[in-house]
Structures are given as structure tokens and as C-alpha cells.
Scaffold this motif. Sequence first.
Motif, short mmCIF file in Angstrom:
data_model
loop_
_atom_site.label_atom_id
_atom_site.label_comp_id
_atom_site.label_asym_id
_atom_site.label_seq_id
_atom_site.Cartn_x
_atom_site.Cartn_y
_atom_site.Cartn_z
N ILE A 33 0.87 -1.18 0.00
CA ILE A 33 0.00 0.00 0.00
C ILE A 33 0.90 1.22 0.00
CG2 ILE A 33 -1.92 1.18 1.15
CD1 ILE A 33 -1.82 -1.61 2.93
N VAL A 34 0.83 2.02 -1.05
CA VAL A 34 1.63 3.25 -1.10
C VAL A 34 0.78 4.40 -0.57
CG1 VAL A 34 3.15 2.54 -2.97
CG2 VAL A 34 1.00 3.66 -3.52
N ALA A 35 1.37 5.22 0.28
CA ALA A 35 0.67 6.35 0.87
C ALA A 35 1.38 7.64 0.50
CB ALA A 35 0.61 6.20 2.39
N GLY A 36 0.58 8.65 0.19
CA GLY A 36 1.13 9.96 -0.14
C GLY A 36 0.04 11.00 -0.17
N ARG A 37 0.44 12.25 -0.34
CA ARG A 37 -0.51 13.35 -0.25
C ARG A 37 -1.28 13.57 -1.55
NH1 ARG A 37 3.13 18.26 1.41
NH2 ARG A 37 4.47 17.17 -0.07
N ARG A 38 -0.68 13.24 -2.69
CA ARG A 38 -1.26 13.64 -3.98
C ARG A 38 -1.98 12.47 -4.63
NH1 ARG A 38 3.51 16.54 -7.18
NH2 ARG A 38 1.85 16.60 -8.75
N LYS A 39 -3.32 12.59 -4.68
CA LYS A 39 -4.15 11.50 -5.20
C LYS A 39 -3.84 11.20 -6.66
CE LYS A 39 -8.90 9.82 -5.44
NZ LYS A 39 -8.79 9.32 -6.83
N GLU A 40 -3.51 12.23 -7.44
CA GLU A 40 -3.25 11.98 -8.86
C GLU A 40 -2.02 11.10 -9.05
OE1 GLU A 40 -1.51 16.15 -7.97
OE2 GLU A 40 -3.22 14.88 -7.36
N LEU A 41 -1.01 11.29 -8.23
CA LEU A 41 0.17 10.43 -8.32
C LEU A 41 -0.15 9.01 -7.87
CD1 LEU A 41 3.05 12.73 -6.99
CD2 LEU A 41 2.47 12.19 -9.36
N LEU A 42 -0.93 8.89 -6.82
CA LEU A 42 -1.34 7.58 -6.34
C LEU A 42 -2.16 6.84 -7.40
CD1 LEU A 42 -2.38 8.60 -2.73
CD2 LEU A 42 -0.36 7.26 -3.35
N ASP A 43 -3.04 7.57 -8.08
CA ASP A 43 -3.85 6.95 -9.13
C ASP A 43 -2.97 6.45 -10.28
OD1 ASP A 43 -6.16 7.43 -7.71
OD2 ASP A 43 -6.71 9.23 -8.84
N ASP A 44 -1.96 7.24 -10.62
CA ASP A 44 -1.04 6.82 -11.68
C ASP A 44 -0.31 5.53 -11.30
OD1 ASP A 44 -1.71 9.01 -13.22
OD2 ASP A 44 0.05 10.19 -12.66
N ASP A 58 -1.33 12.47 4.65
CA ASP A 58 -0.38 13.54 4.94
C ASP A 58 0.13 13.30 6.35
OD1 ASP A 58 1.06 15.81 5.47
OD2 ASP A 58 -0.56 17.22 5.02
N VAL A 59 1.38 12.85 6.49
CA VAL A 59 1.88 12.49 7.82
C VAL A 59 2.07 13.70 8.72
CG1 VAL A 59 3.01 10.41 6.94
CG2 VAL A 59 4.34 12.54 7.16
N ALA A 60 2.02 14.91 8.16
CA ALA A 60 2.12 16.12 8.98
C ALA A 60 0.78 16.51 9.59
CB ALA A 60 2.67 17.28 8.15
N ASP A 61 -0.27 15.76 9.26
CA ASP A 61 -1.63 16.07 9.71
C ASP A 61 -2.14 14.93 10.59
OD1 ASP A 61 -4.32 16.55 10.07
OD2 ASP A 61 -4.79 16.81 7.94
N PRO A 62 -2.26 15.14 11.90
CA PRO A 62 -2.72 14.07 12.78
C PRO A 62 -4.08 13.49 12.39
CG PRO A 62 -1.83 15.88 14.08
CD PRO A 62 -1.91 16.36 12.66
N ASP A 63 -4.99 14.34 11.91
CA ASP A 63 -6.31 13.85 11.50
C ASP A 63 -6.20 12.92 10.29
OD1 ASP A 63 -7.58 15.24 13.53
OD2 ASP A 63 -7.98 16.99 12.27
N SER A 64 -5.31 13.25 9.37
CA SER A 64 -5.09 12.40 8.20
C SER A 64 -4.55 11.03 8.63
CB SER A 64 -4.12 13.08 7.23
OG SER A 64 -3.90 12.27 6.09
N ILE A 65 -3.65 11.03 9.61
CA ILE A 65 -3.11 9.77 10.11
C ILE A 65 -4.22 8.93 10.75
CG2 ILE A 65 -1.60 8.75 11.86
CD1 ILE A 65 0.38 11.01 11.30
N ALA A 66 -5.07 9.57 11.54
CA ALA A 66 -6.16 8.84 12.20
C ALA A 66 -7.11 8.23 11.17
CB ALA A 66 -6.92 9.78 13.14
N ARG A 67 -7.43 8.99 10.13
CA ARG A 67 -8.31 8.46 9.08
C ARG A 67 -7.65 7.29 8.36
NH1 ARG A 67 -9.19 14.05 8.24
NH2 ARG A 67 -7.72 14.05 6.49
N ALA A 68 -6.35 7.43 8.09
CA ALA A 68 -5.62 6.37 7.40
C ALA A 68 -5.60 5.10 8.23
CB ALA A 68 -4.20 6.84 7.09
N ARG A 69 -5.41 5.24 9.52
CA ARG A 69 -5.39 4.06 10.39
C ARG A 69 -6.72 3.31 10.30
NH1 ARG A 69 -7.17 1.90 14.88
NH2 ARG A 69 -5.76 0.75 16.30
#
Length: 251
Positions: A33-44, A58-69
Motif C-alpha cells: 500500500i503506497v501512501a502519499g498526499r497527492r491523489k493523482e500520483l497515487l492513481d497513476d 499527509d503524515v504532517a496532519d494528525p487527523d489524516s493519520i487517524a483516518r488512514a489508520r
Amino acid sequence: MKITGNTILITGGTSGIGLGLALRLHEAGNKVIVAGRRKELLDDITSEHPGIDALVLDVADPDSIARARETVAASHPGLNVLINNAGIMQLESILDPAGLQVAEDHVATNLLGTIRMTYAFLPLLAGKDDAVVMNVTSALAFVPFPSTPTYSATKAALHSFSESLRIQLAGAGAGAGVQVIEVVPAGVRTTLMGQQDSEQSMPLDDFLTEALGLLREKPDAKEIVVGSARFIRDAVATGSYDDVLAMMTSN
């Protein structure tokens, strides 16, 4: 760490070392599973490499980390490997007031990002067979590059964090079986700091081949240190620290 049969989450997985590891580990027979901020790159990536999954993070965003978990816990309950690779590296002048924001961004992404990811995902790894937390640090954790002072400091902190994490997990029943591996690159030809064309930096494919080769040879390794990083990693032990720091200062 076993080299195949894992379910692996890689942060900073859309380019450079992260993407390189994702592709190599996918080819080796792992669910990646690759994780990153830019959805367009992930889609590619998922379009070009069927079988690889993607996660906006976005690992700099605690809420983003919680959602990812929560997403990964539901979609990939077999997750047993976390590779903390996401990071930034920028020039920073402590004499320039604008450098403070650069410093804070490095701490938020490189250091707090990795720490928060570890706290969030460790409960998903604990008790799994062949569970691993892998932290990608840098040779600059051991001798700083003065032009990137906070980057170097965050990598030194991650080395220390990895050492403590390893000991705590070894002594805690809930963390039994979670291996902690630190990967120590030197300069690699990626877009980080514009090193993609640097003759002083190691070609990415060479780095991946050597690092994964070392992992195959020593699956119980605490550190994976490629040859080009070894003289920096061992500068204190060999008594060459001042000389290596002087070399870094002149670059």
C-alpha cells in the motif's frame, strides 16, 4: 524481516526511495500500500502497477493519520509492516528568519510524522507474525549536513527513537514480535534536494538493490547501512567525525 508474503504500508510512497521500495517489494510477492498526499500520483501508480493499493495520507496532519489508520484497519487487516519513509529535505539558514518555518516543517513531517504513524499503527502490528516497523533515516543522523540543520536533527532524533522503540517492544508483551529496522541511506539520486542528477549521489536502483540485498542476507538486522553511508555512520567510532563534518561543511 522476511522479504515476501507481507502486507506493507509505505509512507512517502509516490516517488524516490518510497516508490522504489514499493515496486521492488511488490515484485517480491508482498501486498503493498503506497501512501502519499497527492491523489493523482497515487492513481497513476495503481494504474501502472496493478495489485498495488494506494492511500491518501499527509503524515504532517494528525487527523489524516487517524483516518488512514481506520481505513487500513478495515481494508487490510493483515497489515504487518509499516515503512516510515515520508520526509522533506530543504536548505535552511538559521540566520534568516524565514528559516524557522522550514525548520518547523521538517519537524512536523520527518519527526512528528514518523512518531505519530508509529503510535497510530503499532496496535495493528502487535501480535502479527513477522511484524516490522522500518524507519528510513539518513547517514546525516550521525554527522549533520550544516546546510540542512533541522533535517539532520530530525534524522538523528529518529535514530534515537528507533533505538528506544526497539528496546521497549522487546520488553513489552503487547509488542512481542515487532522488529524495528533502521534504513540508513547516504545521498541517493532522487528529487529530494534535487539530487536526481548528482554524480556524488548513489543511483536509486543501486541503493534499492544493495539495501534489499542486505535485508535478505540479514533478516534480523537492526540497521541496514549501504556502503556509501558506512563511513558517515561510523565516523564517531573510527575517530573521523571532525574530518567528515569538515567535508560536509565544504559541500
